[in-house]
Design an enzyme around this catalytic site. Sequence first.
Site, mmCIF file in Angstrom:
data_model
loop_
_atom_site.group_PDB
_atom_site.id
_atom_site.type_symbol
_atom_site.label_atom_id
_atom_site.label_comp_id
_atom_site.label_asym_id
_atom_site.label_seq_id
_atom_site.Cartn_x
_atom_site.Cartn_y
_atom_site.Cartn_z
ATOM 1 N N HIS A 32 -24.556 -16.332 4.526
ATOM 2 C CA HIS A 32 -25.901 -16.208 4.862
ATOM 3 C C HIS A 32 -26.315 -15.666 6.205
ATOM 4 O O HIS A 32 -27.098 -14.687 6.214
ATOM 5 C CB HIS A 32 -26.599 -17.654 4.591
ATOM 6 C CG HIS A 32 -27.881 -17.972 5.039
ATOM 7 N ND1 HIS A 32 -28.515 -18.160 3.927
ATOM 8 C CD2 HIS A 32 -28.785 -17.712 6.006
ATOM 9 C CE1 HIS A 32 -30.147 -18.231 4.201
ATOM 10 N NE2 HIS A 32 -30.179 -17.882 5.493
ATOM 11 N N GLU A 33 -25.546 -16.153 7.150
ATOM 12 C CA GLU A 33 -25.846 -15.765 8.728
ATOM 13 C C GLU A 33 -25.343 -14.292 8.788
ATOM 14 O O GLU A 33 -26.091 -13.612 9.672
ATOM 15 C CB GLU A 33 -25.353 -16.534 9.378
ATOM 16 C CG GLU A 33 -25.916 -17.883 9.529
ATOM 17 C CD GLU A 33 -27.412 -18.230 9.638
ATOM 18 O OE1 GLU A 33 -27.924 -17.259 10.453
ATOM 19 O OE2 GLU A 33 -28.033 -18.785 9.080
ATOM 20 N N HIS A 36 -27.929 -11.850 7.411
ATOM 21 C CA HIS A 36 -29.073 -11.478 8.418
ATOM 22 C C HIS A 36 -28.866 -10.631 9.535
ATOM 23 O O HIS A 36 -29.336 -9.450 9.944
ATOM 24 C CB HIS A 36 -29.287 -12.898 9.344
ATOM 25 C CG HIS A 36 -30.408 -13.808 8.388
ATOM 26 N ND1 HIS A 36 -31.424 -13.531 7.326
ATOM 27 C CD2 HIS A 36 -30.071 -15.280 8.095
ATOM 28 C CE1 HIS A 36 -31.685 -14.472 6.606
ATOM 29 N NE2 HIS A 36 -31.181 -15.719 7.163
#
Length: 226
Positions: A32-33, A36
């Site tokens: 997820h990170e 980003h």
Amino acid sequence: MEFFERLFSFLAFNLEDLPYVIITLVIAFSVHEFAHAYVAYKFGDPTAKNEGRLTLNPAVHLDPIGTLLLLIAGFGWARPVPVNRFRLTNPRLGGVLISLAGPVSNLLLALIGGAFQFFILSIGSDGMAMAMLYNFFYMFTFLNVVLFVFNLLPLPPLDGYRIIEDLVSNDVRAKMTQFEAYGTIIFLVLVLIDPLYEMTIGPILRNGIGFVFTNIQYFFASLFLG
């Protein structure tokens, strides 16, 4: 086993599921990170890359308190990826796609988990090892769906709020920024107080998670099991 179940009764998950949960969250938060950071870098902002966040290494993404709260309370967070909007080649589009990248990465992981889950069923292998693999991918799929839906809620500090922030006009964005701190407090109150949770975001989460998870299960059951 009963002693350990009582000892760890404060956890939001069953003790036997805890290894699956931990492995899933380590992977899900890291991807997820990373998503980003990757999209931010592609849109011209190297801030996350310069801080070592353009990696799948869990050590740089996991927040100890956020991860612990997820196990105890059922919600938590990873370390937010730093983004400098002034360095983005297209701040509005870039901002939306950067925020969207995290939840979408969890949806893709859920699809991968669902595929493996029903592939294991389709080959029809018995035994403890295959049962454990099936249980892991079931949990992997479910938790990634939870993260996908949860992060799209339009409340600070979640990705859904950031997406709206980049879609509205600059004047509205400025007003949203002024009240962002209060919005975060409201979000925590809604999550932590059961009656308010059940009257607000609880039904949204249950329906959203149920819809996405059920359709993933149905799709791969049809694909692998006919």
